[in-house]
Write a protein that holds these residues in place. Structure first.
Motif, PDB file in Angstrom:
ATOM      1  N   GLN A 153      -0.971   9.706  -3.845  1.00 24.64           N
ATOM      2  CA  GLN A 153      -0.228   9.362  -2.644  1.00 24.64           C
ATOM      3  C   GLN A 153      -1.144   9.522  -1.444  1.00 24.64           C
ATOM      4  N   HIS A 159       3.228   5.908  -0.347  1.00 20.84           N
ATOM      5  CA  HIS A 159       4.117   6.313  -1.414  1.00 20.84           C
ATOM      6  C   HIS A 159       3.297   6.578  -2.675  1.00 20.84           C
ATOM      7  N   LEU A 186      12.771   7.835  -1.786  1.00 21.70           N
ATOM      8  CA  LEU A 186      12.024   6.891  -2.615  1.00 21.70           C
ATOM      9  C   LEU A 186      12.868   6.408  -3.781  1.00 21.70           C
ATOM     10  N   GLY A 229       9.227   3.567   0.006  1.00 18.87           N
ATOM     11  CA  GLY A 229       9.900   4.694   0.626  1.00 18.87           C
ATOM     12  C   GLY A 229      10.591   4.334   1.925  1.00 18.87           C
TER      13      GLY A 229
END
Lengths: 109, 114
Positions: A37, A42, B92, B108
């Motif tokens: 990440q 993400h 998420l 996300g």
């Protein structure tokens, strides 16, 4: 309950140095997965390890699954600034996919 | 792999309000999950979104606070209800591409509650 631990929590390296993060599970895993990440991003899937003692390589990244399928490691050779981010291991515990706390890597140019 | 679209990507919300996050997948998937990631923390599973039935919630998460819908195999929503500043997190959406296989994440939804 199921528990996934990772060490170290943080690692600061100079660009060009190697880096290793270790993942330990409280119970045997059917497989283990690694994610990266980036800051502000993400989690992105890197790799899945399934077999006992399995070793997989992706360019400068080497992933290893322990013989007992309870631990794993990720090794980066000659880190670059693009390696900055948090590396998570994760595994299936029954129907639940559980993440470790992650290792945050900083690379100083 | 799977392409997962989440929206909104980012929002600032007032305390006491509710926000619904949408997750769209480009292919039919059996398993869809919702995770929360608080600042500087790892990912915590909120619930598994089950198609055609009630979601399965993890300890510490309840349906009244985080209602989830999954009307079909490509879409799910998560609502964060009656928000407080403690709900400021990244939420998420993720899917399992094959049984006990790989998990892929959407980009996300970054929520800030003021």
């Amino acid at each position: 309950g199921q528990q996934v631990m990772q060490i170290p929590q943080y690692q600061h390296v100079q660009e060009g140095e190697d880096f290793t993060t270790y993942c330990n599970s409280s119970t045997t895993l059917s497989n283990i997965q690694w994610y990266k990440q980036r800051p502000g991003g993400h989690p992105v899937f890197l790799i899945q390890l399934v077999k006992s003692g399995e070793v997989k390589k992706q360019k400068r990244l080497t992933f290893q699954f322990g013989e007992a399928k309870k631990n794993s490691s990720l090794h980066i050779t000659a880190t670059q600034t693009t390696d900055v981010g948090t590396y998570f291991c994760a595994g299936w515990y029954g129907q639940n996919f559980v993440f470790g706390p992650g290792t945050r890597l900083s690379v100083l140019p | 792999s799977a392409v997962i679209s989440q929206k909104p990507s980012r929002d600032i919300c007032q305390r006491g309000t509710s926000l619904t996050i949408q997750c769209q997948v480009d292919s039919q998937v059996t398993m869809m999950f919702w995770y929360r990631q608080q600042p500087g923390q790892s990912l915590t599973l909120i619930a598994t979104a089950n198609q055609g039935s009630e979601a399965t919630y993890e300890s510490g998460f309840v349906i009244d606070k985080f209602p989830i819908s999954r009307p079909n195999l490509t879409f799910s929503t998560l609502t964060v209800s009656n928000m407080s500043p403690e709900d400021s997190s990244i939420y998420l959406c993720s899917v399992e591409v094959q049984l006990a296989g790989t998990i892929y994440f959407g980009e996300g939804s970054w929520l800030t509650v003021v």
